[in-house]
Design a protein around this motif. Sequence first.
Motif, PDB file in Angstrom:
ATOM      1  N   GLU A  11       0.675  -1.316  -0.114  1.00 59.48           N
ATOM      2  CA  GLU A  11      -0.103  -0.017   0.074  1.00 59.48           C
ATOM      3  C   GLU A  11       0.868   1.349   0.086  1.00 59.48           C
ATOM      4  O   GLU A  11       0.484   2.369   0.531  1.00 59.48           O
ATOM      5  CB  GLU A  11      -0.849   0.085   1.223  1.00 59.48           C
ATOM      6  CG  GLU A  11      -2.177  -0.871   1.101  1.00 59.48           C
ATOM      7  CD  GLU A  11      -3.203  -0.858   2.099  1.00 59.48           C
ATOM      8  OE1 GLU A  11      -3.137  -0.276   3.184  1.00 59.48           O
ATOM      9  OE2 GLU A  11      -4.244  -1.605   1.904  1.00 59.48           O
ATOM     10  N   SER A  12       2.046   1.188  -0.348  1.00 59.29           N
ATOM     11  CA  SER A  12       2.868   2.526  -0.505  1.00 59.29           C
ATOM     12  C   SER A  12       3.118   3.199   0.531  1.00 59.29           C
ATOM     13  O   SER A  12       3.226   4.401   0.357  1.00 59.29           O
ATOM     14  CB  SER A  12       2.636   3.164  -1.757  1.00 59.29           C
ATOM     15  OG  SER A  12       2.662   2.256  -2.807  1.00 59.29           O
ATOM     16  N   ASN A  13       2.850   2.783   1.892  1.00 58.14           N
ATOM     17  CA  ASN A  13       2.887   3.624   2.856  1.00 58.14           C
ATOM     18  C   ASN A  13       4.367   3.828   3.683  1.00 58.14           C
ATOM     19  O   ASN A  13       4.679   4.531   4.481  1.00 58.14           O
ATOM     20  CB  ASN A  13       2.073   3.189   4.305  1.00 58.14           C
ATOM     21  CG  ASN A  13       2.290   1.741   4.282  1.00 58.14           C
ATOM     22  OD1 ASN A  13       3.207   1.364   4.241  1.00 58.14           O
ATOM     23  ND2 ASN A  13       1.165   1.102   4.658  1.00 58.14           N
ATOM     24  N   ALA A  14       5.325   3.257   3.066  1.00 58.96           N
ATOM     25  CA  ALA A  14       6.784   3.665   2.697  1.00 58.96           C
ATOM     26  C   ALA A  14       7.461   3.375   4.312  1.00 58.96           C
ATOM     27  O   ALA A  14       8.714   3.932   4.754  1.00 58.96           O
ATOM     28  CB  ALA A  14       6.981   5.058   2.813  1.00 58.96           C
ATOM     29  N   MET A  17      10.839   1.659   3.754  1.00 59.34           N
ATOM     30  CA  MET A  17      11.624   2.871   3.246  1.00 59.34           C
ATOM     31  C   MET A  17      12.281   3.460   4.394  1.00 59.34           C
ATOM     32  O   MET A  17      13.455   3.928   4.332  1.00 59.34           O
ATOM     33  CB  MET A  17      10.948   3.626   2.260  1.00 59.34           C
ATOM     34  CG  MET A  17      11.752   4.948   1.782  1.00 59.34           C
ATOM     35  SD  MET A  17      10.788   6.059   0.589  1.00 59.34           S
ATOM     36  CE  MET A  17      11.935   7.551   0.450  1.00 59.34           C
ATOM     37  N   VAL A  26       9.699   4.378  -2.045  1.00 56.67           N
ATOM     38  CA  VAL A  26       8.560   4.827  -2.718  1.00 56.67           C
ATOM     39  C   VAL A  26       8.498   6.145  -3.492  1.00 56.67           C
ATOM     40  O   VAL A  26       8.972   7.110  -2.929  1.00 56.67           O
ATOM     41  CB  VAL A  26       7.245   4.822  -1.673  1.00 56.67           C
ATOM     42  CG1 VAL A  26       6.209   5.277  -2.159  1.00 56.67           C
ATOM     43  CG2 VAL A  26       7.228   3.741  -0.837  1.00 56.67           C
ATOM     44  N   ARG A  27       8.118   6.019  -4.824  1.00 56.21           N
ATOM     45  CA  ARG A  27       8.595   7.146  -5.476  1.00 56.21           C
ATOM     46  C   ARG A  27       7.448   8.109  -5.665  1.00 56.21           C
ATOM     47  O   ARG A  27       6.221   7.770  -5.123  1.00 56.21           O
ATOM     48  CB  ARG A  27       8.886   6.860  -7.063  1.00 56.21           C
ATOM     49  CG  ARG A  27      10.386   6.123  -6.945  1.00 56.21           C
ATOM     50  CD  ARG A  27      11.282   6.361  -8.145  1.00 56.21           C
ATOM     51  NE  ARG A  27      12.523   5.448  -7.606  1.00 56.21           N
ATOM     52  CZ  ARG A  27      12.808   4.376  -8.424  1.00 56.21           C
ATOM     53  NH1 ARG A  27      12.145   4.381  -9.857  1.00 56.21           N
ATOM     54  NH2 ARG A  27      14.011   3.862  -8.484  1.00 56.21           N
ATOM     55  N   ASP A  28       7.655   9.184  -6.465  1.00 61.59           N
ATOM     56  CA  ASP A  28       6.316  10.159  -6.408  1.00 61.59           C
ATOM     57  C   ASP A  28       5.224   9.519  -7.486  1.00 61.59           C
ATOM     58  O   ASP A  28       4.185  10.097  -7.198  1.00 61.59           O
ATOM     59  CB  ASP A  28       6.758  11.341  -7.183  1.00 61.59           C
ATOM     60  CG  ASP A  28       7.929  12.094  -6.363  1.00 61.59           C
ATOM     61  OD1 ASP A  28       8.040  11.627  -5.083  1.00 61.59           O
ATOM     62  OD2 ASP A  28       8.532  13.078  -6.732  1.00 61.59           O
ATOM     63  N   ASP A  30       3.755   7.048  -6.199  1.00 57.48           N
ATOM     64  CA  ASP A  30       3.035   6.265  -5.393  1.00 57.48           C
ATOM     65  C   ASP A  30       3.535   4.880  -5.527  1.00 57.48           C
ATOM     66  O   ASP A  30       2.599   4.115  -4.754  1.00 57.48           O
ATOM     67  CB  ASP A  30       1.789   6.660  -5.325  1.00 57.48           C
ATOM     68  CG  ASP A  30       0.977   6.645  -4.034  1.00 57.48           C
ATOM     69  OD1 ASP A  30       1.938   6.516  -3.077  1.00 57.48           O
ATOM     70  OD2 ASP A  30      -0.180   6.642  -3.848  1.00 57.48           O
TER      71      ASP A  30
END
Lengths: 63, 402
Positions: A11-14, A17, A26-28, A30
């Motif tokens: 879910e790209s909540n990083a 990271m 996680v890039r811009d 998303d």
Amino acid sequence: MRVIVDFDLCESNAICMQIAPDVFEVRDDDFLYVLEENPGEDRRAVVEQAVQRCPKQAISLED
Amino acid sequence: MVRSAVTIVGASLAGYWAAETLRRDGFEGRISLIGDEPHAPYDRPPLSKKYLAGDLDDDRLALTTAEKLADLQLDLRLGCSATGLDVAGRTLEVGGAAEPFDGLVIATGTRCRTLPGTAGLAGVHTLRTRDDAAAIRDALADGARRLMVVGAGFIGAEVASTAIGRGVEVTMVEALEAPFGRVLGVEMGAVMADVHRHHGVDLRTGVGVEEVLGDGCVAGVRLSDGATLDVDLLIVGIGVVPNTEWLEGSGLTLDNGVVCDGTCLAAPGVVAAGDVARWPNPRYGELMRVEHWDNAVQQGVHAARRLLQSDEEATPFAPVPWFWSDQYDRKVQLAGRPHPDDEVRVVAGSTAEHRFAAFYGRDGRFTAALGMNRPRQVMQSKGLLEAGSSWDEALAFAAEWD
Ligand SMILES: Cc1cc2nc3c(=O)[nH]c(=O)nc-3n(C[C@H](O)[C@H](O)[C@H](O)COP(=O)(O)OP(=O)(O)OC[C@H]3O[C@@H](n4cnc5c(N)ncnc54)[C@H](O)[C@@H]3O)c2cc1C
Ligand code: SF4
């Protein structure tokens, strides 16, 4: 050690990271990108922490 | 500190991470994990997002797999509530019966405030538990058409965005003039408000709920400005209260949470973690209680370790708070602790496009970073905040973006 991410679950909540920015980004757009698919053994403890902390259990390791 | 057993009250995020940490660190004594919900530890963030949308099965909510949970070898007691504590006597009351404890982790979290006068009225919901979420999801599936969210907070905003995604008409009312202002400040709160209006939410600010109408089942709401709206589903998102009633008279200090020292210790052999814990974060020099997912995990880990440490070994818990929220196709993230009247500067992207990063600062200090669909920048900013970067240093760093 090989890092595998199940992108259907991520879910790209990083959170990964935050723990291992040299491995996960996680890039811009998303999306999560695995920067280093085969991190060195010295990164094992950190990457394992990312595996544990991912709220979606989207990351796994293969030896 | 050698302990034979640890009891954890609250089998959710902070409690689970406390248990996991003890085992990971090699603790071999008995670990009792006591929770009053019937479900094995599960994750709350999806409850207002994918789970509510019907896009996530029950088993995907679990914090961990049944197999991993079994590996922790816990004395897991679900559907079981702690009803009292006597710190001096070293006893805990569980379901009316007293039992001794050695080390204790308090992780009982918070519960939602309710709207007075709505008890027993069908169609009125708060959202905290899996059962709450299932009830709202079912109401949406059963054809609720007009939803009202009371309170422009993050969870209510997520429910609004999920409901809009299902074609439901949504009104959001906020008693304050500035929606989301308490957390984001007026300027960025207005950007959040714009996102909701852009997606068709009828957002009304500076108005409160005067009366909830309906006989047995909600039918409408009369607002303080006199307007009366038809409503068939009412979501109340007006904040939470810490679950500390069971600790009255225990000997612990209770004041908007369980008050701890800087290391999460509330009394000898007693720690608190997660939404229920209030502690002086040395980074900010003030007592704080944080209601974010990441804090519950980090503090659960820290507090569990604290239990096994001597006073000399103990370290302060000094995180930079951080949370995310998913609304529509936007991921909102905030790192740090902004003050509502901090200076705000957009450092990447544009607020009009709803894709940006903004910095908060005061007196030359960098206090927080907000991102909308900017996860990388927020994570980098969190690193700057942890390093104690000044306002100028942070701006210089951000000048390299875009
Ligand atoms: C719908 C929703 C969406 C969210 N989304 C986000 C998000 O996107 N990002 C983010 O950062 N955070 C989010 N959060 C916040 C995050 O989920 C919480 O910060 C986190 O759950 C706190 O964990 P906790 O273990 O401290 O408390 P809780 O999760 O509240 O758990 C406490 C547990 O203790 C139990 N309990 C209480 N009293 C007793 C007792 N006397 N005896 C036994 N058991 C007891 C409770 O029933 C509960 O199971 C969200 C929360 C909700 C409700
Ligand atoms: S922590 Fe998990 S869900 Fe979050 S970005 Fe990383 S892999 Fe995806």
